[in-house]
Scaffold this motif. Structure first.
Motif, PDB file in Angstrom:
ATOM      1  N   THR A 197       3.480 -17.139   6.875  1.00  0.00           N
ATOM      2  CA  THR A 197       3.175 -15.849   7.483  1.00  0.00           C
ATOM      3  C   THR A 197       4.312 -14.885   7.161  1.00  0.00           C
ATOM      4  O   THR A 197       5.483 -15.213   7.383  1.00  0.00           O
ATOM      5  N   LEU A 198       3.957 -13.712   6.635  1.00  0.00           N
ATOM      6  CA  LEU A 198       4.951 -12.718   6.247  1.00  0.00           C
ATOM      7  C   LEU A 198       4.761 -11.479   7.105  1.00  0.00           C
ATOM      8  O   LEU A 198       3.682 -10.863   7.087  1.00  0.00           O
ATOM      9  N   HIS A 199       5.808 -11.108   7.868  1.00  0.00           N
ATOM     10  CA  HIS A 199       5.761  -9.944   8.762  1.00  0.00           C
ATOM     11  C   HIS A 199       6.608  -8.815   8.181  1.00  0.00           C
ATOM     12  O   HIS A 199       7.832  -8.943   8.088  1.00  0.00           O
ATOM     13  N   GLN A 200       5.972  -7.720   7.787  1.00  0.00           N
ATOM     14  CA  GLN A 200       6.677  -6.551   7.293  1.00  0.00           C
ATOM     15  C   GLN A 200       7.091  -5.704   8.503  1.00  0.00           C
ATOM     16  O   GLN A 200       6.248  -5.184   9.226  1.00  0.00           O
ATOM     17  N   VAL A 201       8.412  -5.583   8.741  1.00  0.00           N
ATOM     18  CA  VAL A 201       8.889  -4.839   9.916  1.00  0.00           C
ATOM     19  C   VAL A 201       9.061  -3.350   9.631  1.00  0.00           C
ATOM     20  O   VAL A 201       9.266  -2.566  10.556  1.00  0.00           O
ATOM     21  N   ASN A 202       8.991  -2.962   8.359  1.00  0.00           N
ATOM     22  CA  ASN A 202       9.243  -1.577   7.960  1.00  0.00           C
ATOM     23  C   ASN A 202       7.947  -0.938   7.466  1.00  0.00           C
ATOM     24  O   ASN A 202       7.469  -1.251   6.373  1.00  0.00           O
ATOM     25  N   PRO A 203       7.339  -0.050   8.254  1.00  0.00           N
ATOM     26  CA  PRO A 203       6.073   0.547   7.832  1.00  0.00           C
ATOM     27  C   PRO A 203       6.179   1.392   6.574  1.00  0.00           C
ATOM     28  O   PRO A 203       5.166   1.710   5.952  1.00  0.00           O
ATOM     29  N   LYS A 204       7.400   1.746   6.171  1.00  0.00           N
ATOM     30  CA  LYS A 204       7.586   2.552   4.969  1.00  0.00           C
ATOM     31  C   LYS A 204       8.188   1.748   3.815  1.00  0.00           C
ATOM     32  O   LYS A 204       8.718   2.315   2.859  1.00  0.00           O
ATOM     33  N   ALA A 205       8.060   0.431   3.897  1.00  0.00           N
ATOM     34  CA  ALA A 205       8.665  -0.421   2.877  1.00  0.00           C
ATOM     35  C   ALA A 205       8.000  -0.217   1.519  1.00  0.00           C
ATOM     36  O   ALA A 205       6.773  -0.108   1.419  1.00  0.00           O
ATOM     37  N   ASP A 206       8.822  -0.178   0.478  1.00  0.00           N
ATOM     38  CA  ASP A 206       8.308  -0.024  -0.878  1.00  0.00           C
ATOM     39  C   ASP A 206       7.561  -1.262  -1.349  1.00  0.00           C
ATOM     40  O   ASP A 206       6.742  -1.172  -2.260  1.00  0.00           O
ATOM     41  N   ALA A 207       7.852  -2.419  -0.754  1.00  0.00           N
ATOM     42  CA  ALA A 207       7.118  -3.635  -1.097  1.00  0.00           C
ATOM     43  C   ALA A 207       7.488  -4.736  -0.117  1.00  0.00           C
ATOM     44  O   ALA A 207       8.559  -4.717   0.498  1.00  0.00           O
ATOM     45  N   THR A 208       6.594  -5.701  -0.012  1.00  0.00           N
ATOM     46  CA  THR A 208       6.844  -6.884   0.813  1.00  0.00           C
ATOM     47  C   THR A 208       7.335  -8.046  -0.044  1.00  0.00           C
ATOM     48  O   THR A 208       8.308  -8.695   0.281  1.00  0.00           O
ATOM     49  N   ILE A 209       6.652  -8.299  -1.166  1.00  0.00           N
ATOM     50  CA  ILE A 209       7.071  -9.373  -2.071  1.00  0.00           C
ATOM     51  C   ILE A 209       7.510  -8.777  -3.403  1.00  0.00           C
ATOM     52  O   ILE A 209       7.061  -7.691  -3.800  1.00  0.00           O
ATOM     53  N   TRP A 210       8.385  -9.479  -4.085  1.00  0.00           N
ATOM     54  CA  TRP A 210       8.993  -9.033  -5.351  1.00  0.00           C
ATOM     55  C   TRP A 210       9.193 -10.261  -6.201  1.00  0.00           C
ATOM     56  O   TRP A 210       9.401 -11.374  -5.695  1.00  0.00           O
ATOM     57  N   HIS A 211       9.131 -10.108  -7.498  1.00  0.00           N
ATOM     58  CA  HIS A 211       9.332 -11.258  -8.385  1.00  0.00           C
ATOM     59  C   HIS A 211      10.022 -10.811  -9.660  1.00  0.00           C
ATOM     60  O   HIS A 211       9.823  -9.689 -10.143  1.00  0.00           O
ATOM     61  N   ASP A 212      10.855 -11.705 -10.172  1.00  0.00           N
ATOM     62  CA  ASP A 212      11.489 -11.516 -11.477  1.00  0.00           C
ATOM     63  C   ASP A 212      11.177 -12.755 -12.305  1.00  0.00           C
ATOM     64  O   ASP A 212      11.666 -13.849 -12.021  1.00  0.00           O
ATOM     65  N   GLY A 213      10.335 -12.583 -13.328  1.00  0.00           N
ATOM     66  CA  GLY A 213       9.996 -13.685 -14.217  1.00  0.00           C
ATOM     67  C   GLY A 213      10.246 -13.331 -15.664  1.00  0.00           C
ATOM     68  O   GLY A 213       9.519 -13.760 -16.560  1.00  0.00           O
ATOM     69  N   ALA A 214      11.295 -12.567 -15.902  1.00  0.00           N
ATOM     70  CA  ALA A 214      11.533 -12.026 -17.238  1.00  0.00           C
ATOM     71  C   ALA A 214      12.056 -13.056 -18.232  1.00  0.00           C
ATOM     72  O   ALA A 214      11.909 -12.879 -19.443  1.00  0.00           O
TER      73      ALA A 214
END
Length: 432
Positions: A197-214
């Motif tokens: 379960t992922l809770h976003q506490v910031n209603p103005k967040a630019d993103a919840t999940i991020w990935h680097d697979g370069a």
């Protein structure tokens, strides 16, 4: 007291193993931490520091219920931190990333800092109590290889709550409750998450999940059966973004109504989508070299309360090799090189004898708990003498005795896989 602690750990291990649908070996903790002084150590760091830097054995540290106001640094490999209870065992510390940058220490920028590989964290709460919504405030941060986190609360009010950046084999998480702000789940390399379960506490967040697979075109972040929730009353927070090449797979996930109608995209500066400055142009240009494979966000059976958006409709057919949902398993995620949900234990490949000693060779590295014996026919035993943390165990034959190995007797102990897994895997003791 030692019996009580052992019994507690056995019950917890059995419960967690049952959640995975398999039996658990009876393994007692190697070390016990208790804030009230009833264990060998009062702090988690003291227990970790007692483990050799070159450790090769699965070392289980039981952390009794209590609040541990400390930051932790894990340097040795093959460490398991096992909380007595998920709610009752709490590791917390207020650490803003800016404060750490201005005044760094030797422990790290997070509450739990993972440098060792094959690390397991289970059944407790880790919270960065810095308490400011928005700025970076890591709860767990690490560069170790094969990191497993299960049945934990991982909380922060800031960005990068759970930042696992080891990208050799990857990381695995199951049944977590995670809270944070921008990019608060941000793995690099290969990562598989399930039932979280992922809770976003910031209603103005630019993103919840991020990935680097370069670094490798196959690198991916897979989330299965996860629930996304977020602050606010109206659609506002964004699901995902990436600065470098990334690959997202979301299967059987559910989103709250506050998810905004913005698909996962590469970050382009400035973030407010205004006219880029010369510095923005340079930054975007520098990122071009690590964005060569295009947008890769794939969905299957994902739904949003209040109505789905077109961009998260089923599209696995557009992914490389068009995998079916059933093909996207843990083993598939890690290219068959690691499967922390595997059920089979190490097996005995061969038994050899030389110089009055038997060597039992396993299919992988194993850890010995206790003092097993190799039973010889017609009437002798060979005692365990070396090998824990390797794939070969040595057993010494008493002088003047000989025989043929017929059975490996654990003598109340255990032989388990050393590798990090979702739960301990007991060795298959059948002799070839």
């Amino acid at each position: 007291m030692k019996f009580v602690l052992a019994f507690i750990l056995v019950l917890l291990s059995v419960r967690l193993a049952l959640a995975q649908g398999k039996p658990s070996p009876d393994v007692r903790p190697d070390l016990t931490v208790a804030a009230d002084g009833s264990g060998e150590f009062k702090t988690i760091q003291q227990a970790i520091d007692s483990v050799p830097h070159d450790n090769r054995q699965r070392t289980i540290i039981l952390i009794k219920d209590g609040v541990y106001h400390e930051k932790v640094r894990v340097d040795p490999d093959f460490i398991t931190l096992h909380g007595q209870s998920r709610q009752g065992t709490r590791v917390e510390f207020p650490q803003g990333n800016d404060a750490f940058t201005n005044q760094p220490d030797k422990i790290g920028r997070a509450v739990v800092n993972i440098n060792g590989s094959d690390f397991v964290l289970e059944n407790l709460t880790v919270e960065n109590t810095d308490g400011v919504i928005g700025p970076h405030a890591f709860a767990i941060y690490g560069h170790g290889d094969k990191t497993v986190i299960v049945d934990c609360n991982v909380w922060s009010q800031g960005a990068d709550t759970l930042a696992l950046w080891g990208d050799r084999s990857g990381s695995y998480q199951a049944r977590l409750d995670i809270r944070g702000s921008v990019d608060f789940v941000c793995p690099r390399g290969w990562c598989y998450m399930t039932d979280c379960t992922l809770h976003q506490v910031n209603p103005k967040a630019d993103a919840t999940i991020w990935h680097d697979g370069a670094r490798d075109r196959d690198m991916k972040l897979v989330l299965r059966n996860c629930r996304f929730d977020g602050a606010g009353d109206m659609p506002s927070w964004i699901l995902a973004r990436h600065h470098h090449d990334a690959q997202f797979y979301l299967l059987d996930c559910n989103f709250s109504k506050t998810l905004s109608n913005r698909p996962p995209l590469r970050v382009i500066y400035p973030l407010n989508h205004g006219e880029p400055s010369e510095a923005d142009k340079k930054r975007n240009h520098d990122l071009d070299s690590s964005n060569i494979w295009g947008e890769r966000a794939y969905f299957y059976n994902c739904h949003r309360e209040g109505g789905d958006y077109a961009w998260h409709r089923d599209n696995l057919s557009s992914a490389t090799n068009s995998p079916a949902a059933a093909q996207i398993t843990v083993a598939w995620t890690f290219k068959g090189k690691w499967d922390p949900e595997r059920r089979d234990g190490p097996t005995i490949k061969k038994v050899t004898e030389q110089n009055g000693r038997f060597e039992v060779v396993f299919s992988e590295s194993v850890t010995v708990k206790g003092k097993p014996q190799l039973i010889l026919k017609p009437a002798a035993v060979a005692d365990y003498v070396f090998g824990s943390g390797m794939d070969t165990l040595g057993f010494a034959v008493p002088s003047g005795r000989e025989g043929v190995p017929v059975e490996l007797d654990l003598q109340g102990g255990a032989i388990v896989a050393s590798e990090a897994d979702a739960s301990l895997r007991a060795a298959n003791l059948s002799l070839p």
